[in-house]
Structure formats: C-alpha cells, structure tokens
Design a protein around this motif. Sequence first.
Motif, PDB file in Angstrom:
ATOM      1  N   LEU A  49       0.856  -1.185   0.000  1.00 16.39           N
ATOM      2  CA  LEU A  49       0.000   0.000   0.000  1.00 16.39           C
ATOM      3  C   LEU A  49       0.894   1.238   0.000  1.00 16.39           C
ATOM      4  CD1 LEU A  49      -2.692   1.549   0.329  1.00 16.39           C
ATOM      5  CD2 LEU A  49      -2.439   1.251   2.810  1.00 16.39           C
ATOM      6  N   VAL A  50       0.696   2.115  -0.984  1.00 12.74           N
ATOM      7  CA  VAL A  50       1.348   3.421  -0.993  1.00 12.74           C
ATOM      8  C   VAL A  50       0.355   4.432  -0.432  1.00 12.74           C
ATOM      9  CG1 VAL A  50       2.303   5.278  -2.411  1.00 12.74           C
ATOM     10  CG2 VAL A  50       2.882   2.894  -2.921  1.00 12.74           C
ATOM     11  N   VAL A  51       0.709   5.059   0.681  1.00  8.99           N
ATOM     12  CA  VAL A  51      -0.133   6.082   1.303  1.00  8.99           C
ATOM     13  C   VAL A  51       0.420   7.442   0.881  1.00  8.99           C
ATOM     14  CG1 VAL A  51      -0.943   7.088   3.462  1.00  8.99           C
ATOM     15  CG2 VAL A  51      -0.694   4.601   3.257  1.00  8.99           C
ATOM     16  N   ASP A  52      -0.345   8.163   0.080  1.00  4.16           N
ATOM     17  CA  ASP A  52       0.085   9.457  -0.438  1.00  4.16           C
ATOM     18  C   ASP A  52      -0.294  10.549   0.563  1.00  4.16           C
ATOM     19  OD1 ASP A  52       0.770  11.662  -1.906  1.00  4.16           O
ATOM     20  OD2 ASP A  52      -0.342  11.097  -3.713  1.00  4.16           O
ATOM     21  N   LEU A  53       0.706  11.117   1.233  1.00  4.28           N
ATOM     22  CA  LEU A  53       0.468  12.188   2.197  1.00  4.28           C
ATOM     23  C   LEU A  53       0.966  13.544   1.696  1.00  4.28           C
ATOM     24  CD1 LEU A  53       1.178  10.745   5.772  1.00  4.28           C
ATOM     25  CD2 LEU A  53      -0.976  10.894   4.523  1.00  4.28           C
ATOM     26  N   ASP A  54       1.303  13.627   0.420  1.00  2.00           N
ATOM     27  CA  ASP A  54       1.733  14.894  -0.154  1.00  2.00           C
ATOM     28  C   ASP A  54       0.535  15.581  -0.796  1.00  2.00           C
ATOM     29  OD1 ASP A  54       2.855  17.001  -1.573  1.00  2.00           O
ATOM     30  OD2 ASP A  54       4.588  15.840  -2.237  1.00  2.00           O
ATOM     31  N   PRO A  55       0.197  16.815  -0.376  1.00  2.00           N
ATOM     32  CA  PRO A  55      -0.955  17.495  -0.966  1.00  2.00           C
ATOM     33  C   PRO A  55      -0.900  17.606  -2.492  1.00  2.00           C
ATOM     34  CG  PRO A  55      -0.188  18.696   0.962  1.00  2.00           C
ATOM     35  CD  PRO A  55       0.821  17.614   0.704  1.00  2.00           C
ATOM     36  N   GLN A  56       0.299  17.568  -3.062  1.00  2.00           N
ATOM     37  CA  GLN A  56       0.417  17.648  -4.519  1.00  2.00           C
ATOM     38  C   GLN A  56      -0.126  16.395  -5.203  1.00  2.00           C
ATOM     39  OE1 GLN A  56       4.306  19.669  -5.842  1.00  2.00           O
ATOM     40  NE2 GLN A  56       4.765  18.991  -3.768  1.00  2.00           N
ATOM     41  N   GLY A  57      -0.142  15.279  -4.484  1.00  2.00           N
ATOM     42  CA  GLY A  57      -0.738  14.061  -5.015  1.00  2.00           C
ATOM     43  C   GLY A  57       0.014  13.405  -6.158  1.00  2.00           C
ATOM     44  N   THR A  61      -1.065  10.328  -8.870  1.00  2.00           N
ATOM     45  CA  THR A  61      -1.049  10.515 -10.325  1.00  2.00           C
ATOM     46  C   THR A  61      -0.120   9.518 -10.993  1.00  2.00           C
ATOM     47  OG1 THR A  61      -1.469  12.880 -10.021  1.00  2.00           O
ATOM     48  CG2 THR A  61      -0.630  12.196 -12.165  1.00  2.00           C
ATOM     49  N   GLY A  62       1.061   9.347 -10.406  1.00  2.00           N
ATOM     50  CA  GLY A  62       2.065   8.452 -10.998  1.00  2.00           C
ATOM     51  C   GLY A  62       1.651   7.001 -10.986  1.00  2.00           C
ATOM     52  N   LEU A  63       0.666   6.651 -10.155  1.00  2.00           N
ATOM     53  CA  LEU A  63       0.148   5.280 -10.126  1.00  2.00           C
ATOM     54  C   LEU A  63      -1.218   5.181 -10.811  1.00  2.00           C
ATOM     55  CD1 LEU A  63       1.357   4.214  -6.584  1.00  2.00           C
ATOM     56  CD2 LEU A  63       2.070   3.200  -8.759  1.00  2.00           C
ATOM     57  N   GLY A  64      -1.542   6.208 -11.603  1.00  2.00           N
ATOM     58  CA  GLY A  64      -2.726   6.138 -12.447  1.00  2.00           C
ATOM     59  C   GLY A  64      -4.040   6.498 -11.781  1.00  2.00           C
ATOM     60  N   ILE A  65      -3.984   7.069 -10.555  1.00  2.00           N
ATOM     61  CA  ILE A  65      -5.226   7.477  -9.871  1.00  2.00           C
ATOM     62  C   ILE A  65      -5.429   8.965 -10.149  1.00  2.00           C
ATOM     63  CG2 ILE A  65      -6.524   7.470  -7.710  1.00  2.00           C
ATOM     64  CD1 ILE A  65      -5.547   4.687  -8.526  1.00  2.00           C
ATOM     65  N   ASP A  66      -6.213   9.289 -11.195  1.00  2.67           N
ATOM     66  CA  ASP A  66      -6.393  10.701 -11.539  1.00  2.67           C
ATOM     67  C   ASP A  66      -7.361  11.368 -10.565  1.00  2.67           C
ATOM     68  OD1 ASP A  66      -8.838   9.725 -12.392  1.00  2.67           O
ATOM     69  OD2 ASP A  66      -8.339   9.820 -14.518  1.00  2.67           O
ATOM     70  N   PRO A 100      -4.994   7.658  -2.089  1.00  4.62           N
ATOM     71  CA  PRO A 100      -4.621   8.904  -2.761  1.00  4.62           C
ATOM     72  C   PRO A 100      -4.751  10.121  -1.851  1.00  4.62           C
ATOM     73  CG  PRO A 100      -6.816   8.247  -3.425  1.00  4.62           C
ATOM     74  CD  PRO A 100      -6.295   7.146  -2.550  1.00  4.62           C
ATOM     75  N   SER A 101      -4.104  11.211  -2.260  1.00  5.25           N
ATOM     76  CA  SER A 101      -4.175  12.442  -1.477  1.00  5.25           C
ATOM     77  C   SER A 101      -4.957  13.501  -2.235  1.00  5.25           C
ATOM     78  CB  SER A 101      -2.767  12.957  -1.174  1.00  5.25           C
ATOM     79  OG  SER A 101      -2.259  13.671  -2.278  1.00  5.25           O
ATOM     80  N   SER A 102      -5.146  14.647  -1.576  1.00  6.65           N
ATOM     81  CA  SER A 102      -5.784  15.788  -2.220  1.00  6.65           C
ATOM     82  C   SER A 102      -5.174  17.063  -1.674  1.00  6.65           C
ATOM     83  CB  SER A 102      -7.290  15.787  -1.966  1.00  6.65           C
ATOM     84  OG  SER A 102      -7.565  16.121  -0.615  1.00  6.65           O
ATOM     85  N   LEU A 103      -5.442  18.177  -2.344  1.00  6.12           N
ATOM     86  CA  LEU A 103      -4.917  19.471  -1.903  1.00  6.12           C
ATOM     87  C   LEU A 103      -5.413  19.861  -0.518  1.00  6.12           C
ATOM     88  CD1 LEU A 103      -5.054  21.559  -5.202  1.00  6.12           C
ATOM     89  CD2 LEU A 103      -3.017  21.111  -3.813  1.00  6.12           C
ATOM     90  N   ASP A 104      -6.529  19.270  -0.087  1.00  4.82           N
ATOM     91  CA  ASP A 104      -7.076  19.576   1.240  1.00  4.82           C
ATOM     92  C   ASP A 104      -6.064  19.292   2.352  1.00  4.82           C
ATOM     93  OD1 ASP A 104      -9.538  20.356   0.217  1.00  4.82           O
ATOM     94  OD2 ASP A 104     -10.347  18.326   0.304  1.00  4.82           O
ATOM     95  N   LEU A 105      -5.124  18.367   2.088  1.00  3.84           N
ATOM     96  CA  LEU A 105      -4.119  18.034   3.099  1.00  3.84           C
ATOM     97  C   LEU A 105      -3.299  19.245   3.521  1.00  3.84           C
ATOM     98  CD1 LEU A 105      -2.487  14.610   2.099  1.00  3.84           C
ATOM     99  CD2 LEU A 105      -3.540  15.170   4.289  1.00  3.84           C
ATOM    100  N   SER A 106      -3.160  20.217   2.608  1.00  7.30           N
ATOM    101  CA  SER A 106      -2.325  21.376   2.926  1.00  7.30           C
ATOM    102  C   SER A 106      -2.887  22.185   4.099  1.00  7.30           C
ATOM    103  CB  SER A 106      -2.155  22.271   1.691  1.00  7.30           C
ATOM    104  OG  SER A 106      -3.418  22.673   1.205  1.00  7.30           O
ATOM    105  N   GLY A 107      -4.182  22.052   4.375  1.00  4.08           N
ATOM    106  CA  GLY A 107      -4.771  22.774   5.496  1.00  4.08           C
ATOM    107  C   GLY A 107      -5.019  21.928   6.729  1.00  4.08           C
TER     108      GLY A 107
END
Length: 280
Positions: A49-57, A61-66, A100-107
Amino acid sequence: MTEHSFTAPLAGAGAPRILALANQKGGVGKTTTAINLGTALAAIGETVLVVDLDPQGNASTGLGIDRPRRKITTYDVLYGDATMLEAVQPSDVPGLYVAPSSLDLSGLELEISGERDRSFRLRNALRALAGDPQAPRFTYVLVDCPPSLSLITVNAMAAAHAILVPLQCEFFALEGLSQLLKTVEQVRGALNPDLTIHGIVLTMYDARNNLSDQVMADVRAFMGDKVYETVIPRNVRVSEAPSYGKPVLLYDLKCAGSQAYLRLASEVIQRERAARAVAA
C-alpha cells in the motif's frame, strides 16, 4: 514535541512493515522512489500500500489514480471522516494499492492542531486497516511524505517502523540529511521510541558528474552501512513515466532506472530479513 505514544506501531506476524519515505527537501526523488519501490516490491510477490500524504498528489497521479477518482483521500482519513480502507484503491499493478491524497491536506495541520491525538492519526488509521478482515493483507506500507517536516510528516514517522530517506546527489545533501536526522531523534524521543533509519538511497546519480561521486563518498563516510548499495541513476525514462500515469517498471522495464529499483527492492527485503533474524 511533548506528546507521548499511546500505542506502539503495528507489530506481529500478520502486520505490515511501515516505511516512511521522508526528506524535507523537494525534488529528491521521494515520490518516484515510493512509486517504483512499491511496484518492484509488488513484482516480487509483496502486497503493498502506498499512502500518499503529499498534498500535490504526485504518487497518486504516478500510479494512475487521476483526480476525478479520488473521492475519498488521505485528508478524509486523517481528519477523521473516513477509514483507510475506504480510501484505498487498487492500481494497475497487481498487488499494489494506493490511498490517494488531495490538496485539502495542505490545510490539515491547522484543522487538527488542537486535537490530543493529532500526531497519531495515521498510526490509528493503519492499525484499524490491519485489523479489518475485509482489507487486503498488506506486507508493506510505504508512506510518501510531503517535502517538509510538518505535522503530516510527524504522523508518518509516528506510524512507521523505519524511515527510508531518498537523497539527491547534490551539494547540500548532507546538510538536509542532518536536519532530518534531528527530527527523527525528536520523534523517537517523544512519539515512537522504536523508529529507526531503514536506509538512505542515493538518487539522481550522474556518473559523468564528479560532484555525484563526491556526494556519494561523503554520505557513505557519514552514514556507513545505513546507505543502500543500490544507487538510482538520473534516467530520462524514470522522468517520463509519471506523465503516462505509470511506474517506470511498467513504462520501460529494461531501462537503467527500472533495474535499479528492482535491486533496491531486493536490498530492502534483505535488510528486513536480517533485522528479523536479529530480533529472533
């Protein structure tokens, strides 16, 4: 950091090994390493499992989750509105999944900064995932951290068994590494006493550049056997692959970058076996 650990990171025969990929500098190959190490581990039979914690996501994207597919993200999980299992999606690589992550993480840091369990949100979510009979039986969780030493990165370190540090072969590499190691010590003292440095992987190595050789020699002299033998070369195919939503191992298996990540996965597994043997 004055908080204290409520519970230890996941442990036991059926629990996944949690590795946080961390470096406060951007552009060092952290996300690229998360994507391709995860793919390489899946290719040799692990369930990852890759847990994406970067708001840039970028890992998503690199694993095909648009972005339209990211209905539930790691923001929802850490905020407390969803479980990790609800966020997890399969990638196109058999055995490799993404939260996946989202920009919401930045807040997020501002939103949970007053909560008592703010540093343990990820640990608690992964513990619940490991105990859920409907979840895949992950053997590895790779946490892609943002390029900062923020509360999100602290969450990753509090949840992880070990830190994997991608380090670019550039002039200021050791300066950034020293800063990161201080943070690891703080987290170990306040939140996660069992946290270790799994290894440092040198990235973007250019054999034509004398500076790359000098940085590699300096890092090996400073960190000894904590530095993986495998070095990730600067490789155009590695750079191209994310724009196609693919790990480089799917984009071009035979290129130098793909072969390096397969060697790194093998080295990670070898270190895991050696650590288990010592523990036994």
